[in-house]
Design an enzyme around this catalytic site. Structure first.
Site, mmCIF file in Angstrom:
data_model
loop_
_atom_site.group_PDB
_atom_site.id
_atom_site.type_symbol
_atom_site.label_atom_id
_atom_site.label_comp_id
_atom_site.label_asym_id
_atom_site.label_seq_id
_atom_site.Cartn_x
_atom_site.Cartn_y
_atom_site.Cartn_z
ATOM 1 N N LYS A 101 65.439 0.526 21.272
ATOM 2 C CA LYS A 101 66.121 1.568 21.789
ATOM 3 C C LYS A 101 66.554 2.685 20.966
ATOM 4 O O LYS A 101 66.663 3.831 21.115
ATOM 5 C CB LYS A 101 67.372 1.162 22.801
ATOM 6 C CG LYS A 101 67.165 0.294 23.996
ATOM 7 C CD LYS A 101 66.262 1.213 24.896
ATOM 8 C CE LYS A 101 66.090 0.518 26.238
ATOM 9 N NZ LYS A 101 65.371 1.388 27.257
ATOM 10 N N TYR A 149 65.835 -5.761 21.449
ATOM 11 C CA TYR A 149 66.111 -4.868 22.415
ATOM 12 C C TYR A 149 66.783 -3.507 21.913
ATOM 13 O O TYR A 149 66.506 -2.461 22.146
ATOM 14 C CB TYR A 149 66.995 -5.154 23.694
ATOM 15 C CG TYR A 149 67.187 -4.342 24.725
ATOM 16 C CD1 TYR A 149 66.584 -3.653 25.799
ATOM 17 C CD2 TYR A 149 68.434 -3.818 24.505
ATOM 18 C CE1 TYR A 149 66.979 -2.855 26.626
ATOM 19 C CE2 TYR A 149 69.054 -2.986 25.339
ATOM 20 C CZ TYR A 149 68.283 -2.393 26.586
ATOM 21 O OH TYR A 149 68.476 -1.631 27.503
ATOM 22 N N SER A 189 69.669 3.672 25.031
ATOM 23 C CA SER A 189 70.765 2.737 25.342
ATOM 24 C C SER A 189 71.816 3.011 24.415
ATOM 25 O O SER A 189 71.564 3.346 23.414
ATOM 26 C CB SER A 189 70.282 1.230 25.366
ATOM 27 O OG SER A 189 71.599 0.534 25.610
#
Ligand code: NAP
Length: 279
Positions: free
Chosen positions: A187, A183, A170
Site C-alpha cells: 500500500k 500488505y 490504506s
C-alpha cells in the site's frame, strides 16, 4: 441590511438547501455523461464508490471475481436507478482486464474514470517470516495489477481528452500494521505509483490520485474489527474512536475524480478518522 422580508426566507431556503435533499439529488450531475470503471466493486468500499459515482450521474462498470457477486451488485445498483454494467474480472488475469475494458467500450463507448480498488492479504505473519509466494501474491494483486490497469486505461483516457485514475491505498501504507507487513508495504508502493504516473501524464489532462482509507468494517477487515479485542486494538490508533464507513471513502474518491479537485494530482487523501499518517 437584515429585514423582516429576509426573515421570511428560511422556509424557502430550507426547501432549496442541499442539506434538505436526498444524496442523489444533492450531488446529481457531477459525473453526468462520464463513465467510470471500478474494480473489486461488488461489496465493501468498491461497491460504495460505484454507488456514489452512479448516484452522481456516472455510468458505472463494476467487477469482481465471482459472477454471482457481480450479478447481485448490478441488480442492487440498478434498483437505485444507476446505469451500470457488470463484468467478471480478477484483476490479476490479463484476459479479464482486457474484457473489462472491451465491455466498457462496447456498452458505453469509452470511459473517463478508473478506480483501482482490488487488494488481497492472503496471510498474516511478521514480514521477515512471510512466504515468498504470499509476498508475490500481495504484490501481484495490490501493486502490479493496479499498474497494469492504469497502463491499459491510459490510451483510452487520452482518446477521451483526459480523465481520472484513483488508486485505493490504506492507512497501513503510512503506518505499517503488525502483522500486515507485506500488505502495508504494497500500500505504501501505491503512494509512489500515484506520484510517478501523475507526473508523467499530467500533460494529457489525466489526473492521478489516491485515497488511503482508515479501518472500515468490511469483510476484508473483519479480522481486526469483529472481535471486541480486535476492535479495541484497532480503534486505539483512531482519534475519532470509530471505524470508517464505505460511504466516507466513496465520497473522498468522488471528490478526487470530480472537477472539484481539478488542481489536484499526484496526491493521496487519508480518510482515517484522524489516524497518524506520515511516512
Ligand atoms: P471487501 O469489502 O472485502 O470487498 C472486496 C471486494 O473485492 C469484493 O467485491 C470482492 O469480490 C473483490 N475482490 C477481491 N479480490 C479480487 C480480485 N483479485 N480481483 C477483483 N476483485 C476482487 O474489501 P474492502 O474492505 O472494501 O477493501 C477494498 C479496498 O480498500 C482494498 O484495496 C483494501 O486494501 C482497501 N482498504 C480497506 C480497508 C478496510 O479497513 N476495509 C482499509 C484500508 C484500505 P469477489 O469476491 O467476487 O472477487
Amino acid at each position: 441590511m437584515f429585514s423582516m422580508k429576509m426573515m421570511s426566507k428560511p422556509n424557502n431556503f430550507l426547501k432549496l438547501s442541499p442539506y434538505n435533499l436526498s444524496a442523489r439529488d444533492a450531488h446529481s450531475g457531477r459525473f453526468k455523461g462520464k463513465v467510470a470503471i471500478v474494480t473489486a466493486s461488488t461489496e465493501g468500499i468498491g461497491f460504495a464508490i460505484a454507488k456514489r459515482l452512479g448516484n452522481e450521474g456516472a455510468s458505472v462498470v463494476i467487477s469482481s471475481r465471482k459472477e454471482k457477486n457481480v450479478e447481485a451488485a448490478v441488480k442492487n445498483l440498478r434498483s437505485e436507478g444507476i446505469t451500470v454494467e457488470g463484468v467478471v474480472c480478477h484483476v490479476a488475469n490479463a484476459d479479464h482486464r482486457k474484457n473489462l475494458f472491451e465491455v466498457t467500450k462496447s456498452k458505453f463507448g469509452g470511459f473517463d474514470i478508473l478506480v483501482s480498488n482490488a487488494a488481497v492479504n492472503p496471510a498474516v505473519s511478521p514480514i521477515l517470516e512471510t512466504d515468498e509466494a504470499v509476498w508475490d501474491k500481495i504484490f501481484e494483486i495490490n501493486v502490479k495489477s493496479a499498474w497494469l490497469l492504469a497502463k491499459d486505461a491510459y490510451p483510452e483516457l487520452i482518446k477521451r481528452g483526459g480523465g481520472n485514475i484513483v488508486f485505493i491505498s490504506s492507512i497501513a501504507g503510512y503506518q505499517p500494521m503488525e502483522p500486515l507487513g507485506p500488505y502495508s508495504v504494497s500500500k505504501t508502493t501505491l503512494l509512489g505509483l500515484t506520484k510517478a504516473i501523475a507526473n508523467e501524464i499530467v500533460h494529457d489532462k489525466i489526473r492521478v490520485n489516491c485515497v488511503a482509507p482508515g479501518i472500515v468494517a468490511t469483510k476484508f477487515a473483519s479480522a481486526i474489527t469483529s472481535s471486541e479485542a480486535g476492535k479495541e486494538k484497532s480503534l486505539s490508533i483512531v482519534p475519532m474512536k470509530r471505524f470508517g464507513k464505505p460511504e466516507e471513502i466513496a465520497s473522498t474518491v468522488a471528490f478526487l475524480a470530480s472537477d472539484d479537485a481539478s488542481y489536484i494530482t499526484g496526491e493521496t487523501i487519508v480518510a482515517a478518522g484522524g489516524a497518524y499518517a506520515h511516512l
